[in-house]
Design a protein around this motif. Structure first.
Motif, PDB file in Angstrom:
ATOM      1  N   ARG A  61      80.885  63.709 -27.980  1.00 52.24           N
ATOM      2  CA  ARG A  61      80.713  64.407 -29.252  1.00 52.24           C
ATOM      3  C   ARG A  61      80.252  65.835 -29.008  1.00 52.24           C
ATOM      4  NH1 ARG A  61      76.496  60.402 -31.925  1.00 52.24           N
ATOM      5  NH2 ARG A  61      75.361  61.524 -30.340  1.00 52.24           N
ATOM      6  N   VAL A  62      80.645  66.713 -29.905  1.00 56.58           N
ATOM      7  CA  VAL A  62      80.112  68.076 -29.940  1.00 56.58           C
ATOM      8  C   VAL A  62      79.659  68.344 -31.372  1.00 56.58           C
ATOM      9  CG1 VAL A  62      81.495  68.946 -28.021  1.00 56.58           C
ATOM     10  CG2 VAL A  62      82.404  69.095 -30.333  1.00 56.58           C
ATOM     11  N   PRO A  63      78.726  69.298 -31.563  1.00 58.57           N
ATOM     12  CA  PRO A  63      78.122  69.462 -32.889  1.00 58.57           C
ATOM     13  C   PRO A  63      79.041  70.000 -33.978  1.00 58.57           C
ATOM     14  CG  PRO A  63      77.263  71.094 -31.360  1.00 58.57           C
ATOM     15  CD  PRO A  63      78.098  70.149 -30.568  1.00 58.57           C
ATOM     16  N   ASN A  64      80.083  70.769 -33.611  1.00 56.25           N
ATOM     17  CA  ASN A  64      80.918  71.367 -34.648  1.00 56.25           C
ATOM     18  C   ASN A  64      82.278  71.790 -34.077  1.00 56.25           C
ATOM     19  OD1 ASN A  64      80.469  73.946 -33.363  1.00 56.25           O
ATOM     20  ND2 ASN A  64      78.498  74.017 -34.411  1.00 56.25           N
ATOM     21  N   ASP A  65      83.141  72.262 -34.977  1.00 53.25           N
ATOM     22  CA  ASP A  65      84.492  72.658 -34.581  1.00 53.25           C
ATOM     23  C   ASP A  65      84.488  73.850 -33.627  1.00 53.25           C
ATOM     24  OD1 ASP A  65      85.255  70.647 -36.293  1.00 53.25           O
ATOM     25  OD2 ASP A  65      86.059  71.988 -37.840  1.00 53.25           O
ATOM     26  N   GLY A  90      88.738  62.969 -41.042  1.00 54.98           N
ATOM     27  CA  GLY A  90      88.066  64.209 -41.385  1.00 54.98           C
ATOM     28  C   GLY A  90      87.403  64.929 -40.220  1.00 54.98           C
ATOM     29  N   ALA A  91      87.508  64.388 -38.999  1.00 55.93           N
ATOM     30  CA  ALA A  91      86.876  65.008 -37.832  1.00 55.93           C
ATOM     31  C   ALA A  91      87.941  65.529 -36.868  1.00 55.93           C
ATOM     32  CB  ALA A  91      85.987  63.998 -37.114  1.00 55.93           C
ATOM     33  N   LYS A  92      87.718  66.732 -36.356  1.00 56.35           N
ATOM     34  CA  LYS A  92      88.626  67.275 -35.346  1.00 56.35           C
ATOM     35  C   LYS A  92      88.331  66.632 -34.004  1.00 56.35           C
ATOM     36  CE  LYS A  92      89.892  71.762 -37.116  1.00 56.35           C
ATOM     37  NZ  LYS A  92      90.011  73.177 -36.819  1.00 56.35           N
ATOM     38  N   TYR A  93      89.384  66.413 -33.237  1.00 54.97           N
ATOM     39  CA  TYR A  93      89.241  65.849 -31.897  1.00 54.97           C
ATOM     40  C   TYR A  93      90.406  66.316 -31.038  1.00 54.97           C
ATOM     41  CZ  TYR A  93      93.052  62.619 -32.873  1.00 54.97           C
ATOM     42  OH  TYR A  93      94.280  62.094 -33.172  1.00 54.97           O
ATOM     43  N   PHE A  94      90.241  66.213 -29.728  1.00 57.27           N
ATOM     44  CA  PHE A  94      91.367  66.411 -28.823  1.00 57.27           C
ATOM     45  C   PHE A  94      91.172  65.555 -27.590  1.00 57.27           C
ATOM     46  CE2 PHE A  94      88.403  69.649 -27.384  1.00 57.27           C
ATOM     47  CZ  PHE A  94      88.507  69.596 -25.994  1.00 57.27           C
ATOM     48  N   TYR A  95      92.291  65.223 -26.954  1.00 62.12           N
ATOM     49  CA  TYR A  95      92.284  64.411 -25.743  1.00 62.12           C
ATOM     50  C   TYR A  95      92.351  65.313 -24.518  1.00 62.12           C
ATOM     51  CZ  TYR A  95      93.642  60.460 -28.764  1.00 62.12           C
ATOM     52  OH  TYR A  95      93.690  59.496 -29.725  1.00 62.12           O
ATOM     53  N   GLN A 105      88.208  61.929 -24.769  1.00 64.97           N
ATOM     54  CA  GLN A 105      88.378  62.662 -26.018  1.00 64.97           C
ATOM     55  C   GLN A 105      87.087  63.371 -26.349  1.00 64.97           C
ATOM     56  OE1 GLN A 105      89.274  60.200 -29.372  1.00 64.97           O
ATOM     57  NE2 GLN A 105      87.540  58.851 -29.055  1.00 64.97           N
ATOM     58  N   LEU A 106      87.212  64.474 -27.042  1.00 66.50           N
ATOM     59  CA  LEU A 106      86.056  65.224 -27.501  1.00 66.50           C
ATOM     60  C   LEU A 106      86.168  65.302 -29.017  1.00 66.50           C
ATOM     61  CD1 LEU A 106      84.494  68.089 -25.687  1.00 66.50           C
ATOM     62  CD2 LEU A 106      84.798  68.300 -28.142  1.00 66.50           C
ATOM     63  N   VAL A 107      85.104  64.897 -29.732  1.00 68.64           N
ATOM     64  CA  VAL A 107      85.127  64.783 -31.186  1.00 68.64           C
ATOM     65  C   VAL A 107      84.072  65.679 -31.796  1.00 68.64           C
ATOM     66  CG1 VAL A 107      84.935  63.196 -33.145  1.00 68.64           C
ATOM     67  CG2 VAL A 107      85.873  62.382 -30.969  1.00 68.64           C
ATOM     68  N   SER A 108      84.460  66.478 -32.773  1.00 73.38           N
ATOM     69  CA  SER A 108      83.535  67.355 -33.481  1.00 73.38           C
ATOM     70  C   SER A 108      82.770  66.550 -34.535  1.00 73.38           C
ATOM     71  CB  SER A 108      84.311  68.477 -34.175  1.00 73.38           C
ATOM     72  OG  SER A 108      83.471  69.183 -35.063  1.00 73.38           O
ATOM     73  N   GLU A 109      81.456  66.803 -34.626  1.00 73.35           N
ATOM     74  CA  GLU A 109      80.634  66.152 -35.645  1.00 73.35           C
ATOM     75  C   GLU A 109      80.529  66.982 -36.919  1.00 73.35           C
ATOM     76  OE1 GLU A 109      76.897  65.288 -33.611  1.00 73.35           O
ATOM     77  OE2 GLU A 109      77.524  63.201 -33.638  1.00 73.35           O
ATOM     78  N   GLU A 110      81.251  68.109 -36.971  1.00 81.31           N
ATOM     79  CA  GLU A 110      81.194  68.931 -38.180  1.00 81.31           C
ATOM     80  C   GLU A 110      81.701  68.133 -39.363  1.00 81.31           C
ATOM     81  OE1 GLU A 110      83.339  72.974 -39.617  1.00 81.31           O
ATOM     82  OE2 GLU A 110      82.142  73.097 -37.787  1.00 81.31           O
ATOM     83  N   LYS A 111      80.924  68.125 -40.414  1.00 80.68           N
ATOM     84  CA  LYS A 111      81.290  67.357 -41.598  1.00 80.68           C
ATOM     85  C   LYS A 111      82.142  68.210 -42.513  1.00 80.68           C
ATOM     86  CE  LYS A 111      78.663  63.991 -40.299  1.00 80.68           C
ATOM     87  NZ  LYS A 111      79.179  63.271 -39.192  1.00 80.68           N
TER      88      LYS A 111
END
Length: 115
Positions: A61-65, A90-95, A105-111
């Motif tokens: 996870r990362v805190p935001n986009d 609703g969350a951005k991610y990439f492999y 994968q890395l997933v943004s926690e930005e709401k």
């Protein structure tokens, strides 16, 4: 790959199931919960193949986009293969992939602005 992700070896033990193999533990500088990952160092084995009904991708996870974009740039700098960003629930991610074709994968926690 571990160094590129900012993780460090914190413990090295012998694998109890195969004493010829090490069990390696990695985490961030602060040893924060959720940042640890372990590997078994089997020498001379072929690259893994993805099967059915298995865990095939590790997620971070990362805190935001904005942080997600920073990580994509960092992976580009080190020539680490990755896909373009997508959105799921609703969350951005990439492999991205390491030298052994391990999938991450890395997933943004930005709401997102939502109801």
């Amino acid at each position: 790959m571990i160094e590129i992700l900012g993780l460090h070896l914190i413990k090295k033990t012998v694998n109890q199931d195969d004493i010829r193999t090490y069990h390696l533990y990695f985490t961030d500088d602060m040893v924060k919960a959720g940042t640890d990952i372990t590997f078994f160092d089997f020498l001379g084995i072929p690259k893994g193949k993805q099967g059915k009904n298995g865990i095939t991708r590790l997620g971070f996870r990362v805190p935001n986009d904005k942080a997600s974009e920073w990580w994509q740039d960092r992976l580009d700098k080190f020539e680490i293969s990755h896909d373009e960003s997508k959105t799921r629930f609703g969350a951005k991610y990439f492999y991205f992939y390491d030298f052994d074709d391990q999938q991450y994968q890395l997933v943004s926690e930005e709401k997102p602005w939502c109801c």
